[in-house]
Write an enzyme that holds these catalytic residues in place. Structure first.
Site, short mmCIF file in Angstrom:
data_model
loop_
_atom_site.label_atom_id
_atom_site.label_comp_id
_atom_site.label_asym_id
_atom_site.label_seq_id
_atom_site.Cartn_x
_atom_site.Cartn_y
_atom_site.Cartn_z
N ASP A 119 29.94 20.90 39.61
CA ASP A 119 29.75 20.08 38.42
C ASP A 119 31.08 19.64 37.82
OD1 ASP A 119 28.67 19.01 36.01
OD2 ASP A 119 27.11 20.54 36.01
N SER A 177 24.18 16.35 30.16
CA SER A 177 25.52 15.80 29.97
C SER A 177 25.76 15.53 28.47
CB SER A 177 25.70 14.55 30.83
OG SER A 177 27.06 14.19 30.91
N HIS A 200 26.89 17.43 38.95
CA HIS A 200 26.56 17.09 37.57
C HIS A 200 25.09 16.67 37.41
CE1 HIS A 200 27.73 16.25 33.49
NE2 HIS A 200 27.37 14.98 33.57
#
Length: 310
Positions: free
Chosen positions: A249, A109, A276
């Site tokens: 995601d 991320s 994610h």
């Protein structure tokens, strides 16, 4: 696995570090440094990647970036204190303090965004980069999040729109609506794994970095990163790069495509039925893909592949 924790001085701050060593080291297996997300979400939710130590015979380094977790906090720092360059400098300081001459880098991320910021500077010793569930720009991230948000049930979208317009984003109805998005596109394991819960709790207890740089939540981005992009600099990345994403995601294909299109020697892997937090939803499969990638890029000469450890 032998685990050591320590703090590393950084400017007038300190960085908390965890070093996990393999029981049976594999000769030539380079250490892996893991960059957590947020910004400001601490390392707990990616700590299961420490299993790569024994699975690949390499040292795995986790750390909490300053401003969160067990590292120094600065809740009173001005907004312009929290910049990508701060975290690039912290990383370089950590690498030097640990004496890492060559290493792999994995970011999840925001960690993948930070990994890209580090890689475009071509630091000495970087052998490979894994960018996991990350956008190449925040405008692309927001556009993707808005497209996913448009697919939510009417009543959920209604609650999000109404509370954002009224400035009541701490209302329980708003928080419940965000949870619907999270369970679709952030972590599809319900209830959420304890590692994820631990990270959330730390951020909620002291949200300075997350709220300053990102904003209220994953899809309502109002922080200092809202215009961030690395797209035009990706050609400067000089190491083999793996780009990982989940089918559902919140980092949508349009958001991560520039990594694959613009980084020489980049490849991508999309995990079906994941979102994610792919590493929490499909941990063994995720680590296997990462392990195979790392094993390809151990040698000093990138053209010379090293066989995967047995």
């Amino acid at each position: 696995m032998p685990v050591e924790t320590r703090t590393v001085p950084f400017r007038d701050l300190s960085t908390w570090v965890q070093v996990t060593a393999p029981e049976h080291p594999v000769p030539g297996a380079l250490p892996l440094v893991v960059l957590h997300g947020g910004p400001g979400m601490a390392h707990d939710y990616v700590r299961n990647l420490a299993a790569l130590a024994d699975e690949t015979g390499r040292t795995v380094v986790h750390y909490d970036q300053v401003g969160c977790g067990r590292s120094s906090h600065r809740p009173d720092a001005p907004a312009d204190f929290w910049t990508p360059q701060l975290f690039v400098d912290e990383f370089q300081n950590l690498v030097e303090a640990l004496g890492l001459e060559r290493y792999h880098l994995l970011g999840q991320s925001w960690g993948g965004m930070l990994g890209a910021e580090i890689a475009v500077r071509r630091p000495a010793g970087l052998a490979s980069l894994a960018i996991c569930n990350s956008p190449a720009s925040m405008p692309l991230w927001v556009a993707g999040a808005n497209a996913l948000r448009a697919q939510l049930p009417d009543e959920v979208r209604d609650a999000l729109d109404r509370h954002e317009a009224d400035g009541t984003v701490d209302d329980p109805e708003y928080l419940d609506a965000t949870r619907v998005f999270y369970e679709r596109h952030v972590c599809r394991v319900v209830p959420a794994p304890q590692d994820f819960v631990d990270t959330e709790r730390q951020m909620e207890a002291e949200p300075t970095v997350y709220h300053t740089m990102n904003g209220v939540n994953e899809f309502f981005v109002t922080g200092t990163l809202k215009d961030w992009t690395v797209v035009d600099r990706l050609g400067d990345v000089a190491v083999p790069t793996l780009v990982v994403a989940g089918e559902f995601d919140e980092a949508t294909p349009e958001a991560w495509a520039p990594f694959v299109e613009r980084i020489p020697n980049a490849r991508s892997r999309v995990f079906a039925d994941a979102s994610h937090c792919t590493h929490l939803e499909q941990p063994e499969a995720f680590r296997a893909v990462v392990a195979a990638f790392l094993a390809e890029h151990e040698a000093v000469d990138p053209a010379v592949a090293v066989p995967s450890p047995s």
